[in-house]
Enzyme design. Structure first.
Site, mmCIF file in Angstrom:
data_model
loop_
_atom_site.group_PDB
_atom_site.id
_atom_site.type_symbol
_atom_site.label_atom_id
_atom_site.label_comp_id
_atom_site.label_asym_id
_atom_site.label_seq_id
_atom_site.Cartn_x
_atom_site.Cartn_y
_atom_site.Cartn_z
ATOM 1 N N PHE A 89 0.859 -1.178 0.000
ATOM 2 C CA PHE A 89 0.000 0.000 0.000
ATOM 3 C C PHE A 89 0.897 1.231 0.000
ATOM 4 O O PHE A 89 1.935 1.260 0.657
ATOM 5 C CB PHE A 89 -0.917 0.001 1.225
ATOM 6 C CG PHE A 89 -1.921 1.109 1.224
ATOM 7 C CD1 PHE A 89 -2.926 1.166 0.273
ATOM 8 C CD2 PHE A 89 -1.849 2.123 2.172
ATOM 9 C CE1 PHE A 89 -3.849 2.200 0.265
ATOM 10 C CE2 PHE A 89 -2.765 3.160 2.177
ATOM 11 C CZ PHE A 89 -3.771 3.204 1.221
ATOM 12 N N ASP A 160 6.971 -2.205 8.705
ATOM 13 C CA ASP A 160 5.582 -1.846 8.424
ATOM 14 C C ASP A 160 4.745 -3.063 8.809
ATOM 15 O O ASP A 160 4.641 -4.032 8.048
ATOM 16 C CB ASP A 160 5.406 -1.486 6.954
ATOM 17 C CG ASP A 160 3.981 -1.042 6.618
ATOM 18 O OD1 ASP A 160 3.051 -1.378 7.392
ATOM 19 O OD2 ASP A 160 3.784 -0.380 5.579
ATOM 20 N N HIS A 163 -0.263 -5.047 8.831
ATOM 21 C CA HIS A 163 -1.030 -6.285 8.642
ATOM 22 C C HIS A 163 -0.687 -7.343 9.692
ATOM 23 O O HIS A 163 -1.188 -8.466 9.591
ATOM 24 C CB HIS A 163 -0.725 -6.912 7.272
ATOM 25 C CG HIS A 163 -0.984 -6.046 6.100
ATOM 26 N ND1 HIS A 163 -0.581 -6.379 4.817
ATOM 27 C CD2 HIS A 163 -1.601 -4.850 5.977
ATOM 28 C CE1 HIS A 163 -0.931 -5.436 3.967
ATOM 29 N NE2 HIS A 163 -1.555 -4.495 4.653
ATOM 30 N N GLN A 186 -6.946 0.883 11.023
ATOM 31 C CA GLN A 186 -7.974 1.295 10.066
ATOM 32 C C GLN A 186 -9.104 0.260 10.047
ATOM 33 O O GLN A 186 -8.937 -0.873 10.494
ATOM 34 C CB GLN A 186 -7.317 1.463 8.687
ATOM 35 C CG GLN A 186 -8.239 1.826 7.562
ATOM 36 C CD GLN A 186 -8.763 0.604 6.828
ATOM 37 O OE1 GLN A 186 -8.240 -0.500 6.957
ATOM 38 N NE2 GLN A 186 -9.809 0.799 6.058
ATOM 39 N N LYS A 189 -8.571 -3.508 9.339
ATOM 40 C CA LYS A 189 -7.425 -4.188 9.912
ATOM 41 C C LYS A 189 -7.843 -5.232 10.951
ATOM 42 O O LYS A 189 -9.005 -5.349 11.317
ATOM 43 C CB LYS A 189 -6.452 -3.174 10.529
ATOM 44 C CG LYS A 189 -5.822 -2.232 9.514
ATOM 45 C CD LYS A 189 -5.030 -2.967 8.457
ATOM 46 C CE LYS A 189 -4.225 -2.064 7.543
ATOM 47 N NZ LYS A 189 -5.029 -1.168 6.703
ATOM 48 N N ARG A 218 5.623 18.979 22.420
ATOM 49 C CA ARG A 218 5.330 19.377 23.798
ATOM 50 C C ARG A 218 5.349 18.175 24.736
ATOM 51 O O ARG A 218 4.634 17.198 24.518
ATOM 52 C CB ARG A 218 3.957 20.037 23.841
ATOM 53 C CG ARG A 218 3.615 20.724 25.145
ATOM 54 C CD ARG A 218 2.228 21.334 25.050
ATOM 55 N NE ARG A 218 1.915 22.068 26.272
ATOM 56 C CZ ARG A 218 0.693 22.481 26.598
ATOM 57 N NH1 ARG A 218 -0.329 22.221 25.776
ATOM 58 N NH2 ARG A 218 0.485 23.141 27.713
ATOM 59 N N TYR A 225 4.045 25.841 27.552
ATOM 60 C CA TYR A 225 4.139 25.853 26.095
ATOM 61 C C TYR A 225 5.585 25.936 25.609
ATOM 62 O O TYR A 225 5.920 26.689 24.696
ATOM 63 C CB TYR A 225 3.288 26.987 25.496
ATOM 64 C CG TYR A 225 1.834 26.884 25.903
ATOM 65 C CD1 TYR A 225 0.990 25.965 25.281
ATOM 66 C CD2 TYR A 225 1.329 27.664 26.929
ATOM 67 C CE1 TYR A 225 -0.332 25.828 25.673
ATOM 68 C CE2 TYR A 225 0.010 27.544 27.331
ATOM 69 C CZ TYR A 225 -0.819 26.630 26.708
ATOM 70 O OH TYR A 225 -2.121 26.495 27.105
ATOM 71 N N ARG A 235 -1.914 12.726 18.092
ATOM 72 C CA ARG A 235 -2.393 12.076 19.311
ATOM 73 C C ARG A 235 -3.681 11.293 19.066
ATOM 74 O O ARG A 235 -4.599 11.765 18.400
ATOM 75 C CB ARG A 235 -2.638 13.123 20.411
ATOM 76 C CG ARG A 235 -1.388 13.845 20.890
ATOM 77 C CD ARG A 235 -1.706 14.766 22.063
ATOM 78 N NE ARG A 235 -2.654 15.802 21.703
ATOM 79 C CZ ARG A 235 -2.319 17.052 21.378
ATOM 80 N NH1 ARG A 235 -1.039 17.417 21.357
ATOM 81 N NH2 ARG A 235 -3.240 17.936 21.074
#
Length: 387
Positions: A89, A160, A163, A186, A189, A218, A225, A235
């Site tokens: 992919f 990767d 899968h 996703q 999956k 951060r 900050y 996140r």
């Protein structure tokens, strides 16, 4: 062959029950819905890391971001190259290209359809910053050869593992190879919250850098900050993590079922004239089977696509294989090697055949009964014979 045209009713996907409902209620009632205030993401990261034998896990927004973050903490950027399989992919290459690196496609093994370690070795240059094996359809790439290549060349591996949740190679889980790995959650999956991803790390240092970069630079404890690095907002939210904790809890049982069904269906498919199922290296001793992949060597892409359409009409969740990444216009927008399509194709003869002749069935088919495995093979044989 006189095959009934009655549609096959496989288990649905995604699967959920009261565990996901309870998890969502738990996340809702805690009153903090993002990772900095709630507890679901942190708990999921710990559970996911433990399950895969990794030192640390970082939950992120999706699998593509997981790959991008994994590459970034290894120094991938402008002036570097990343070796990727040509058959995958396109997120595998785009994660490198989005960082300003050049993606270098190499060929795959004709049986397992994973990256060819020899082709990867031949592609290493002084600019190579990472080698990215893809554990295709859940089958672990040849990590013995790849780890040796990494040790000999000094180039790190980024797995990767989109899968490969729960996969093992000679008893070693994905997090136990000493390399960074990226996962996807996703919708299709092996475990899912609709979207989501994770990166596993063997060491604290890279985990901490990745945490900063996935949270706009951060630290978790920052109140002033003081953004310590560049980064973005990758996140994961508390609701996704809560669902994924429930999904992880049932994953082993689902893999057990697919491991029982896959050898039966593989044998049945290989008995069909002209059909060759994805092979399995015996060193991959636990394959979660994200896809049931099979080839029809010699078929044209047009006929393969007609076959997929017919399988879908007969009730099978069938898909055409990924295109060779260098045959996608998006590959050439940025970070492409100084080679033509024809030159890359000449270097990747297996990929050239596989992307036109391969079909895959969604993993929910392997959650069906033994009788349904025979039914799948009957339908495939009937459709192949009619083309």
């Amino acid at each position: 062959m006189n095959v009934s045209r009655e549609l096959v009713k496989f288990p649905e996907w995604p699967q959920f029950d009261g565990a996901e409902r309870a998890a969502l209620d738990r996340a809702l009632e805690q009153g903090q819905w993002w990772r900095m205030g709630g507890g679901e993401v942190v708990a999921f990261e710990r559970e996911f890391a433990d399950y895969h034998g990794a030192g640390h896990a970082l939950a992120v927004t999706n699998g593509t971001h997981a790959l991008e973050l994994a590459l970034q903490v290894l120094g991938v950027g402008p002036g570097t190259e990343v070796i990727v399989p040509a058959f995958t992919f396109i997120s595998s290459s785009q994660a490198a290209q989005r960082l300003g690196a050049v993606a270098v496609p190499v060929d795959i093994d004709p049986g397992t359809l994973c990256i060819d370690p020899g082709a990867a070795e031949r592609a290493v240059t002084g600019k190579t910053a990472a080698i990215m094996p893809v554990h295709m359809a859940g089958h672990v790439a040849d990590m013995d050869a790849l780890d040796k290549l990494s040790a000999d060349s000094g180039v790190p591996i980024v797995q990767d593992a989109a899968h490969a949740h729960g996969a093992r190679w000679q008893g070693r889980r994905v997090g136990e190879f000493g390399s960074v790995a990226a996962f996807s959650f996703q919708n299709g999956k092996l475990m899912t919250a609709g979207e989501g991803g994770a990166v596993t790390f063997p060491d604290q240092e890279r985990y901490e850098e990745a945490f900063l970069r996935h949270s706009c630079g951060r630290p978790a404890s920052d109140r002033g900050y003081f953004h310590q690095t560049s980064g973005s907002n990758f996140r994961m939210n508390e609701f996704s993590a809560a669902v994924l904790r429930a999904q992880l809890a049932r994953l082993d049982g689902q893999i057990d079922t697919r491991e029982r069904r896959a050898p039966l269906l593989t044998g049945l498919l290989n008995d069909i004239d002209g059909v060759v199922a994805q092979s399995r290296d015996e060193r991959c001793d636990r394959d979660p089977h994200y896809m049931m992949m099979f080839r029809l060597p010699g078929i044209t892409e047009e006929r393969r696509n007609r076959l997929v359409d017919e399988l879908i009409e007969r009730g099978l969740p069938a898909f055409a294989a990924f295109r060779a990444i260098y045959r996608c216009p998006g590959f050439w927008e940025t970070g492409a090697p100084a080679l033509s399509v024809d030159e890359l194709a000449a270097r990747c003869p297996v990929t050239e055949a596989v992307y036109t002749d391969t079909v895959w069935l969604h993993h929910r088919t392997l959650l069906g009964t033994e009788e349904q495995m025979h039914r799948i093979a009957e339908i495939v044989a009937d459709v192949v014979g009619s083309l």
